[in-house]
Scaffold this active site. Structure first.
Site, PDB file in Angstrom:
ATOM      1  N   ARG A  54       0.934  -1.261  -0.149  1.00 52.41           N
ATOM      2  CA  ARG A  54      -0.034  -0.028  -0.001  1.00 52.41           C
ATOM      3  C   ARG A  54       0.996   1.337  -0.069  1.00 52.41           C
ATOM      4  O   ARG A  54       1.806   1.321   0.519  1.00 52.41           O
ATOM      5  CB  ARG A  54      -0.775  -0.148   1.405  1.00 52.41           C
ATOM      6  CG  ARG A  54      -1.740   1.032   1.527  1.00 52.41           C
ATOM      7  CD  ARG A  54      -3.005   1.076   0.629  1.00 52.41           C
ATOM      8  NE  ARG A  54      -4.223   1.813   1.031  1.00 52.41           N
ATOM      9  CZ  ARG A  54      -5.129   1.996   0.124  1.00 52.41           C
ATOM     10  NH1 ARG A  54      -5.190   1.566  -1.071  1.00 52.41           N
ATOM     11  NH2 ARG A  54      -6.180   2.557   0.471  1.00 52.41           N
TER      12      ARG A  54
ATOM     13  N   GLY B 279     -13.797  -1.504  -7.143  1.00 59.18           N
ATOM     14  CA  GLY B 279     -14.663  -0.652  -6.872  1.00 59.18           C
ATOM     15  C   GLY B 279     -14.962  -0.115  -5.738  1.00 59.18           C
ATOM     16  O   GLY B 279     -16.136  -0.045  -5.060  1.00 59.18           O
ATOM     17  N   GLY B 280     -14.157   0.353  -5.067  1.00 63.19           N
ATOM     18  CA  GLY B 280     -14.029   1.294  -3.957  1.00 63.19           C
ATOM     19  C   GLY B 280     -14.732   0.280  -2.880  1.00 63.19           C
ATOM     20  O   GLY B 280     -14.183  -0.776  -2.715  1.00 63.19           O
TER      21      GLY B 280
ATOM     22  N   ASN C 235      -6.053   4.102  -7.129  1.00 56.94           N
ATOM     23  CA  ASN C 235      -7.256   4.870  -6.519  1.00 56.94           C
ATOM     24  C   ASN C 235      -8.189   5.216  -7.688  1.00 56.94           C
ATOM     25  O   ASN C 235      -8.295   4.173  -8.529  1.00 56.94           O
ATOM     26  CB  ASN C 235      -6.964   6.048  -5.460  1.00 56.94           C
ATOM     27  CG  ASN C 235      -8.211   6.012  -4.767  1.00 56.94           C
ATOM     28  OD1 ASN C 235      -9.253   5.335  -4.613  1.00 56.94           O
ATOM     29  ND2 ASN C 235      -8.538   7.367  -3.986  1.00 56.94           N
TER      30      ASN C 235
ATOM     31  N   SER D  14     -10.202  -0.629   0.906  1.00 55.29           N
ATOM     32  CA  SER D  14     -11.336  -1.542   0.941  1.00 55.29           C
ATOM     33  C   SER D  14     -10.647  -2.988   0.407  1.00 55.29           C
ATOM     34  O   SER D  14     -11.588  -3.891   0.058  1.00 55.29           O
ATOM     35  CB  SER D  14     -12.718  -1.053   0.244  1.00 55.29           C
ATOM     36  OG  SER D  14     -13.133   0.095   1.049  1.00 55.29           O
TER      37      SER D  14
ATOM     38  N   THR E 215      -4.064  -0.873  -7.191  1.00 58.91           N
ATOM     39  CA  THR E 215      -4.755   0.375  -7.399  1.00 58.91           C
ATOM     40  C   THR E 215      -3.937   1.650  -7.673  1.00 58.91           C
ATOM     41  O   THR E 215      -2.795   1.720  -7.048  1.00 58.91           O
ATOM     42  CB  THR E 215      -5.951   0.502  -6.709  1.00 58.91           C
ATOM     43  OG1 THR E 215      -6.868   1.683  -7.154  1.00 58.91           O
ATOM     44  CG2 THR E 215      -5.563   0.869  -5.242  1.00 58.91           C
TER      45      THR E 215
ATOM     46  N   THR F 117      -7.287  -0.554  -8.606  1.00 59.14           N
ATOM     47  CA  THR F 117      -8.169  -1.321  -8.525  1.00 59.14           C
ATOM     48  C   THR F 117      -8.687  -1.992  -9.834  1.00 59.14           C
ATOM     49  O   THR F 117      -9.132  -1.354 -10.583  1.00 59.14           O
ATOM     50  CB  THR F 117      -9.207  -0.472  -7.908  1.00 59.14           C
ATOM     51  OG1 THR F 117      -8.683   0.333  -7.130  1.00 59.14           O
ATOM     52  CG2 THR F 117     -10.500  -1.009  -7.666  1.00 59.14           C
TER      53      THR F 117
HETATM   54  O1  DON Z   1      -8.080   0.853  -1.786  1.00 59.26           O
HETATM   55  C1  DON Z   1      -9.150   1.197  -1.931  1.00 59.26           C
HETATM   56  O2  DON Z   1     -10.056   0.856  -1.360  1.00 59.26           O
HETATM   57  C2  DON Z   1      -9.391   2.282  -3.034  1.00 59.26           C
HETATM   58  N1  DON Z   1      -8.388   2.973  -3.486  1.00 59.26           N
HETATM   59  C3  DON Z   1      -9.683   1.268  -4.150  1.00 59.26           C
HETATM   60  C4  DON Z   1     -10.235   2.216  -5.320  1.00 59.26           C
HETATM   61  C5  DON Z   1     -10.967   1.496  -6.474  1.00 59.26           C
HETATM   62  O3  DON Z   1     -11.724   0.447  -6.107  1.00 59.26           O
HETATM   63  C6  DON Z   1     -11.481   2.491  -7.591  1.00 59.26           C
HETATM   64  N2  DON Z   1     -12.467   1.879  -8.216  1.00 59.26           N
HETATM   65  N3  DON Z   1     -13.487   2.280  -8.194  1.00 59.26           N
END
Ligand code: DON
Length: 558
Positions: free
Chosen positions: A96, A462-463, A390, A442, A388, A370
């Site tokens: 990360r 997907g966040g 982000n 996430s 990702t 992601t």
């Molecule tokens: O680490 C995370 O949870 C977010 N940065 C992930 C970003 C992501 O999935 C973008 N897609 N919509």
């Protein structure tokens, strides 16, 4: 005549190869891979065929995705790698991003109010990238090939270019305005200020040179050499915080995976600074107290939504980088899940005013110390990796000469209590900005074991919906024994506590939607929720891989 026959045979072969290349479902006994892009899957499969193990192939796929899917991930971003090795060892490597040493708690406030523009694009949005250091670490500890060997095929694709498909161009168009602000990015991804079109070739000469430099000089080329220097210089001129020393001191962190059981299976998940493993486990623990295969489809969907809500209320309060915040282990305690399950009424959606109080006795820090893709090899090594930058194209920055899209992972911190981030997520002190801290994620690479051997793996993009996508795939596989295509293809739902609304894919059965409304859920229909990839070991011992039917992904096997 013979010539015509040969031509016809040649045509049929090519056609079937083309079909195989684009398949979203694959089987194999020697190895399988699923990614969001055929080129990345092909590169990973070739590494397997060339004698590499799943770890080598996963790194090859990760590096390839940075070229062909660079709006989602790349070496300017971060990753979590969850590995279950043939000898039973489990590895959770945290690649990360970290906040720069000069970062501080209120860095995104202007006149006392969080300014999302600062955390989402431009210099302050960028965390120290971790993906490349994580790749190098897993190769060194568990791979059989060098970074030079696995990066070369991707360097070639970057140099020679590849044809843009509809998924790519859709995402590029959505980020066009942001990319226009950064000449380094605009020069690569835009043509006269406008997004490249479907069918155009995307050539990334600078990224190819960066990959070549890494092949020749190792990852120091990035972390201690010309790339770190170029980024630090650019940041200094524009008020960014990243320095050469931030790059030089980056290190991936091996963590202890989250382990829980679900109806006799063992579930491995990614620990903080991901919230994924904790909340997939927590929701499964809650669901385990219900006989969900016997509930009606509407009641089952309702119970899952209520469990999501309870878990996300806890996420908001408790979760953050375990090096800085106490994340209670009690969150995945079975007795705590029973208590939470007691708050769920089958008749109606219940208000969840605040986070819960997990048992104190167990208050340890997790692991003191992601795009999603997956690869398995014939020896029994499994890799689930989510990586990702982000949001689409991250901060929008490509420092000229590097070709590297820099992340905007700093937006995953809670810039200010009560202020939602790009995904509408709230956070507390546990996830406030601090120097060297990792923003809460996430990302939920998940591996399921039966009798100690992997039988299923899933992860998503997907966040916050990453958590709930992984959860729903696990339930479909373990409770309902569905084929992989259905585990990923069936309509999804998502609740994240705040805002208090239930996202449902439009394809969710209309009767179920009606029943959910009648129970008091505020439904928000959505065309599609996220993108998942999955793998399974079939009862006959063969392996299966599946890319999400919602996109032009690719699963391959042999
Ligand atoms: O680490 C995370 O949870 C977010 N940065 C992930 C970003 C992501 O999935 C973008 N897609 N919509």
């Amino acid at each position: 005549m013979l010539r015509t026959l040969l031509l016809l045979l040649g045509f049929l072969l090519t056609a079937s190869l083309a079909v195989a290349e684009e398949s979203q479902e694959a089987k194999g006994t020697h190895g399988v891979v699923a990614t969001v892009h055929p080129i990345a899957s092909r590169i990973a499969l070739d590494i397997l065929k060339d004698g590499g193990n799943a770890i080598d192939a996963a790194v090859g796929a990760g590096l390839a995705l940075g070229v062909v899917d660079g709006f989602n991930s790349g070496i300017g971003g971060g990753c979590f790698l969850l590995i279950h090795k043939a000898d039973g060892e489990t590895v959770a490597l945290d690649g990360r991003e970290t906040a720069p040493a000069a970062a501080h708690r209120d860095m995104f406030l202007r006149d006392g109010v969080a300014d999302p523009d600062l955390s989402r694009k431009g210099p302050l949005a960028v965390g120290v990238p971790g993906a490349l250091a994580a790749y190098e670490w897993v190769l060194g500890h568990h791979g059989s090939k060098s970074i030079a060997e696995v990066i070369r095929p991707s360097a070639k694709v970057a140099r020679e270019g590849f044809t843009l498909g509809a998924d790519y161009v859709r995402r590029l168009k959505s980020a066009e305005a942001k990319l226009r602000e950064f000449p380094g990015a605009a020069a690569i991804f835009l043509n006269d200020g406008h997004a490249l079109e479907v069918g155009d070739q995307l050539v990334q000469k600078d990224l190819a040179a960066t990959y070549d430099g890494i092949a020749q000089h190792g990852i120091d080329h990035f972390y201690k050499g010309p790339i770190a220097q170029a980024v630090a210089r650019w940041m200094k001129e524009r008020g960014g915080l990243l320095t050469e020393s931030d790059f030089a001191s980056y290190a991936p962190i091996p963590r202890v995976p989250i382990r829980t059981t679900y109806r006799g299976y063992e579930i491995l998940g990614f620990p903080p600074p991901s919230s994924g493993g904790v909340h997939v486990a927590q929701i499964l623990n809650i669901l385990e107290t219900f006989d969900i295969t016997r509930l009606s489809a509407a009641d089952r969907t309702h119970v899952i939504a209520e469990a999501m809500k309870l878990a996300f209320a806890d996420r908001t309060h408790w979760l953050g980088d375990p090096g800085f915040a106490k994340v209670p282990r009690g969150l995945i305690d079975k007795a705590y899940a029973v208590k939470l399950a007691g708050k769920i009424s089958l008749e109606k959606a219940s208000p969840v005013p605040s986070h819960g109080l997990p048992p104190k006795a167990d208050e340890e820090w997790f692991g003191k110390h992601t795009t999603h893709f997956c690869v398995a090899d014939g020896q029994g090594n499994w890799v689930a990796c989510t990586q990702t930058v982000n949001t689409t194209y991250g901060s929008g920055i490509v420092v000229p000469g590097t070709g590297v899209v820099l992340n905007n992972e700093m937006d995953d911190f809670a810039a200010q209590p009560g202020k939602p981030n790009a995904f509408g997520l709230l956070g507390a002190d546990a996830n406030a900005v601090a120097p060297g801290k990792r923003p809460l994620s996430s990302m939920s690479p998940t591996i399921v074991l039966q009798d100690g051997r992997p039988v299923f793996s899933v992860g998503a993009a997907g966040g916050p919906t990453i958590i709930t996508q992984a959860l729903q795939a696990v339930v479909r596989r373990l409770d309902f024994k569905r084929p992989l295509a259905e585990c990923l293809g069936q309509a999804r739902i998502h609740h994240q506590w705040q805002p208090d609304r239930l996202l449902v894919e439009e394809s969710l059965d209309a009767d179920i939607q009606r029943a959910l409304r009648a129970k008091g859920h505020q439904l928000r229909p959505s065309k599609g929720i996220g993108v998942s990839q999955a793998m399974a070991r079939h009862p006959d011992g063969s392996l299966g891989a599946q890319s999400d039917p919602r996109i032009e992904g690719s699963a391959l096997g042999y």
